[in-house]
Scaffold this motif. Structure first.
Motif, PDB file in Angstrom:
ATOM      1  N   ALA A  28       0.843  -1.202   0.000  1.00 34.42           N
ATOM      2  CA  ALA A  28       0.000   0.000   0.000  1.00 34.42           C
ATOM      3  C   ALA A  28       0.878   1.253   0.000  1.00 34.42           C
ATOM      4  CB  ALA A  28      -0.929  -0.004   1.207  1.00 34.42           C
ATOM      5  N   ASP A  29       1.937   1.246   0.800  1.00 32.64           N
ATOM      6  CA  ASP A  29       2.855   2.395   0.852  1.00 32.64           C
ATOM      7  C   ASP A  29       3.528   2.626  -0.493  1.00 32.64           C
ATOM      8  OD1 ASP A  29       2.335   2.890   3.533  1.00 32.64           O
ATOM      9  OD2 ASP A  29       4.167   1.922   4.253  1.00 32.64           O
ATOM     10  N   VAL A  30       4.056   1.564  -1.082  1.00 35.08           N
ATOM     11  CA  VAL A  30       4.804   1.697  -2.325  1.00 35.08           C
ATOM     12  C   VAL A  30       3.876   2.148  -3.464  1.00 35.08           C
ATOM     13  CG1 VAL A  30       4.725  -0.680  -3.202  1.00 35.08           C
ATOM     14  CG2 VAL A  30       6.765   0.650  -3.502  1.00 35.08           C
ATOM     15  N   SER A  31       2.652   1.669  -3.474  1.00 32.89           N
ATOM     16  CA  SER A  31       1.690   2.087  -4.485  1.00 32.89           C
ATOM     17  C   SER A  31       1.330   3.562  -4.308  1.00 32.89           C
ATOM     18  CB  SER A  31       0.439   1.218  -4.420  1.00 32.89           C
ATOM     19  OG  SER A  31      -0.445   1.559  -5.459  1.00 32.89           O
ATOM     20  N   ASP A  32       1.179   3.997  -3.064  1.00 33.09           N
ATOM     21  CA  ASP A  32       0.890   5.404  -2.787  1.00 33.09           C
ATOM     22  C   ASP A  32       2.036   6.288  -3.251  1.00 33.09           C
ATOM     23  OD1 ASP A  32      -0.509   7.670  -1.466  1.00 33.09           O
ATOM     24  OD2 ASP A  32       1.239   7.593  -0.139  1.00 33.09           O
ATOM     25  N   ILE A  33       3.262   5.889  -2.977  1.00 38.13           N
ATOM     26  CA  ILE A  33       4.435   6.657  -3.409  1.00 38.13           C
ATOM     27  C   ILE A  33       4.451   6.734  -4.932  1.00 38.13           C
ATOM     28  CG2 ILE A  33       6.961   6.711  -3.466  1.00 38.13           C
ATOM     29  CD1 ILE A  33       6.760   5.121  -0.705  1.00 38.13           C
ATOM     30  N   TRP A  34       4.250   5.591  -5.603  1.00 35.05           N
ATOM     31  CA  TRP A  34       4.241   5.542  -7.067  1.00 35.05           C
ATOM     32  C   TRP A  34       3.227   6.540  -7.624  1.00 35.05           C
ATOM     33  CZ3 TRP A  34       6.929   2.669 -10.741  1.00 35.05           C
ATOM     34  CH2 TRP A  34       6.413   2.694 -12.040  1.00 35.05           C
ATOM     35  N   ARG A  35       2.027   6.494  -7.094  1.00 35.30           N
ATOM     36  CA  ARG A  35       0.949   7.343  -7.629  1.00 35.30           C
ATOM     37  C   ARG A  35       1.191   8.827  -7.377  1.00 35.30           C
ATOM     38  NH1 ARG A  35      -3.159   2.860  -5.861  1.00 35.30           N
ATOM     39  NH2 ARG A  35      -3.206   1.703  -7.817  1.00 35.30           N
ATOM     40  N   ARG A  36       1.955   9.154  -6.359  1.00 33.36           N
ATOM     41  CA  ARG A  36       2.258  10.561  -6.085  1.00 33.36           C
ATOM     42  C   ARG A  36       3.406  11.087  -6.927  1.00 33.36           C
ATOM     43  NH1 ARG A  36       4.154  11.517  -1.118  1.00 33.36           N
ATOM     44  NH2 ARG A  36       4.246   9.362  -0.476  1.00 33.36           N
ATOM     45  N   ILE A  37       4.438  10.266  -7.190  1.00 34.52           N
ATOM     46  CA  ILE A  37       5.612  10.814  -7.876  1.00 34.52           C
ATOM     47  C   ILE A  37       5.619  10.615  -9.385  1.00 34.52           C
ATOM     48  CG2 ILE A  37       7.027  10.591  -5.805  1.00 34.52           C
ATOM     49  CD1 ILE A  37       8.579   8.374  -7.381  1.00 34.52           C
ATOM     50  N   VAL A  38       4.993   9.555  -9.874  1.00 35.35           N
ATOM     51  CA  VAL A  38       5.077   9.263 -11.310  1.00 35.35           C
ATOM     52  C   VAL A  38       4.497  10.377 -12.184  1.00 35.35           C
ATOM     53  CG1 VAL A  38       4.191   7.718 -13.110  1.00 35.35           C
ATOM     54  CG2 VAL A  38       5.437   6.800 -11.151  1.00 35.35           C
ATOM     55  N   PRO A  39       3.351  10.951 -11.854  1.00 29.20           N
ATOM     56  CA  PRO A  39       2.861  12.036 -12.715  1.00 29.20           C
ATOM     57  C   PRO A  39       3.855  13.208 -12.809  1.00 29.20           C
ATOM     58  CG  PRO A  39       1.085  11.249 -11.332  1.00 29.20           C
ATOM     59  CD  PRO A  39       2.345  10.593 -10.833  1.00 29.20           C
ATOM     60  N   ALA A  40       4.450  13.583 -11.698  1.00 23.55           N
ATOM     61  CA  ALA A  40       5.422  14.677 -11.714  1.00 23.55           C
ATOM     62  C   ALA A  40       6.679  14.280 -12.485  1.00 23.55           C
ATOM     63  CB  ALA A  40       5.778  15.083 -10.288  1.00 23.55           C
ATOM     64  N   ARG A  64      10.325   0.706   2.428  1.00 20.86           N
ATOM     65  CA  ARG A  64      11.100  -0.073   3.402  1.00 20.86           C
ATOM     66  C   ARG A  64      11.608   0.799   4.547  1.00 20.86           C
ATOM     67  NH1 ARG A  64       9.358  -5.082   2.857  1.00 20.86           N
ATOM     68  NH2 ARG A  64       9.867  -5.988   0.850  1.00 20.86           N
ATOM     69  N   VAL A  65      11.993   2.027   4.241  1.00 21.06           N
ATOM     70  CA  VAL A  65      12.399   2.946   5.311  1.00 21.06           C
ATOM     71  C   VAL A  65      11.226   3.169   6.251  1.00 21.06           C
ATOM     72  CG1 VAL A  65      13.025   5.354   5.811  1.00 21.06           C
ATOM     73  CG2 VAL A  65      14.273   4.083   4.066  1.00 21.06           C
ATOM     74  N   TRP A  66      10.049   3.411   5.681  1.00 20.44           N
ATOM     75  CA  TRP A  66       8.871   3.609   6.525  1.00 20.44           C
ATOM     76  C   TRP A  66       8.567   2.366   7.359  1.00 20.44           C
ATOM     77  CZ3 TRP A  66       5.215   6.080   2.365  1.00 20.44           C
ATOM     78  CH2 TRP A  66       5.627   7.399   2.126  1.00 20.44           C
ATOM     79  N   GLU A  67       8.701   1.192   6.744  1.00 23.04           N
ATOM     80  CA  GLU A  67       8.440  -0.058   7.468  1.00 23.04           C
ATOM     81  C   GLU A  67       9.404  -0.204   8.644  1.00 23.04           C
ATOM     82  OE1 GLU A  67       8.092  -4.834   6.483  1.00 23.04           O
ATOM     83  OE2 GLU A  67       9.390  -3.595   5.237  1.00 23.04           O
ATOM     84  N   ALA A  97      20.637   1.344   5.406  1.00 24.91           N
ATOM     85  CA  ALA A  97      20.894   0.733   4.097  1.00 24.91           C
ATOM     86  C   ALA A  97      19.928   1.272   3.043  1.00 24.91           C
ATOM     87  CB  ALA A  97      20.783  -0.783   4.189  1.00 24.91           C
ATOM     88  N   TYR A  98      18.646   1.283   3.351  1.00 23.58           N
ATOM     89  CA  TYR A  98      17.670   1.759   2.380  1.00 23.58           C
ATOM     90  C   TYR A  98      17.747   3.271   2.182  1.00 23.58           C
ATOM     91  CZ  TYR A  98      15.450  -2.669   1.381  1.00 23.58           C
ATOM     92  OH  TYR A  98      15.199  -3.945   0.942  1.00 23.58           O
ATOM     93  N   SER A  99      18.185   4.004   3.197  1.00 25.26           N
ATOM     94  CA  SER A  99      18.356   5.448   3.038  1.00 25.26           C
ATOM     95  C   SER A  99      19.437   5.751   2.016  1.00 25.26           C
ATOM     96  CB  SER A  99      18.682   6.111   4.380  1.00 25.26           C
ATOM     97  OG  SER A  99      17.550   6.068   5.223  1.00 25.26           O
ATOM     98  N   SER A 100      20.479   4.955   1.973  1.00 24.14           N
ATOM     99  CA  SER A 100      21.529   5.137   0.968  1.00 24.14           C
ATOM    100  C   SER A 100      20.990   4.879  -0.437  1.00 24.14           C
ATOM    101  CB  SER A 100      22.710   4.210   1.240  1.00 24.14           C
ATOM    102  OG  SER A 100      23.336   4.558   2.448  1.00 24.14           O
ATOM    103  N   ILE A 101      20.226   3.816  -0.588  1.00 24.28           N
ATOM    104  CA  ILE A 101      19.604   3.500  -1.877  1.00 24.28           C
ATOM    105  C   ILE A 101      18.650   4.620  -2.275  1.00 24.28           C
ATOM    106  CG2 ILE A 101      18.020   1.914  -3.050  1.00 24.28           C
ATOM    107  CD1 ILE A 101      19.240  -0.306  -1.183  1.00 24.28           C
TER     108      ILE A 101
END
Length: 134
Positions: A28-40, A64-67, A97-101
Motif C-alpha cells: 500500500a505504501d509503495v503504491s501510494d508513493i508511485w501514484r504521487r511521484i510518477v505524474p510529476a 522499506r524505510v517507513w516499514e 541501508a535503504y536510506s543510501s539507496i
C-alpha cells in the motif's frame, strides 16, 4: 540516448515484493508513493517505461524505510538481544541501508532539491515541430 516519452506502468507490487508478513502495508505504501511521484516525473523528466526500474527502486526503498521506522517506533531504538543485553534495534541498520539507496535514487530521478534544480525542462518552441518523436 533519447527515448520517446511513454506512460509509466505501475508494477504488480505482489510480484515485486512478495506476500510475506507485513507485505500488505508495504505494498500500500509503495503504491501510494508511485501514484504521487510518477505524474510529476513523467511531466518533468520524460521518464519512460524503459527507465522505470529506478522509480521502482525509489518507491520500494522509501516504503522499506517507513516499514523499518514503524518497527523502531514500536520496539524502540534499543532492544533486548539474544544474550539479554540491550542492543541497537536491527531495524536501524535497515533504515541506514535503504536510506543510501533512496538517496541515490532521488538524485537519479531529480527528486532532491539540488538534483531538481539541475533538471532542464524542455521549452516548447511554437515554431518547431511539437512532436519530435514521430
Amino acid at each position: 540516448m533519447a527515448l520517446p516519452p511513454s506512460d509509466l506502468t505501475e508494477p504488480d507490487w505482489g510480484t515485486v515484493l512478495g506476500n510475506g508478513p507485513g507485505a500488505d502495508k508495504v505494498k500500500a505504501d509503495v503504491s501510494d508513493i508511485w501514484r504521487r511521484i510518477v505524474p510529476a516525473l513523467s511531466a518533468a523528466t520524460r521518464i519512460t517505461n524503459a527507465q522505470r526500474e529506478v522509480v521502482i527502486t525509489f518507491c520500494t526503498a522509501q516504503a522499506r524505510v517507513w516499514e523499518a521506522e514503524r518497527l523502531i517506533s514500536r520496539d524502540g531504538l534499543l532492544v533486548v538481544g539474544a544474550n539479554g543485553v540491550l542492543v541497537k534495534n536491527p531495524a536501524t541498520t535497515v533504515v541506514n541501508a535503504y536510506s543510501s539507496i533512496l538517496r541515490a535514487a532521488r538524485v537519479e530521478l531529480g527528486l532532491s532539491p539540488s538534483a531538481a534544480a539541475r533538471i532542464a525542462i524542455p521549452q516548447n518552441d511554437d515554431n518547431a515541430d511539437s512532436d519530435i518523436w514521430d
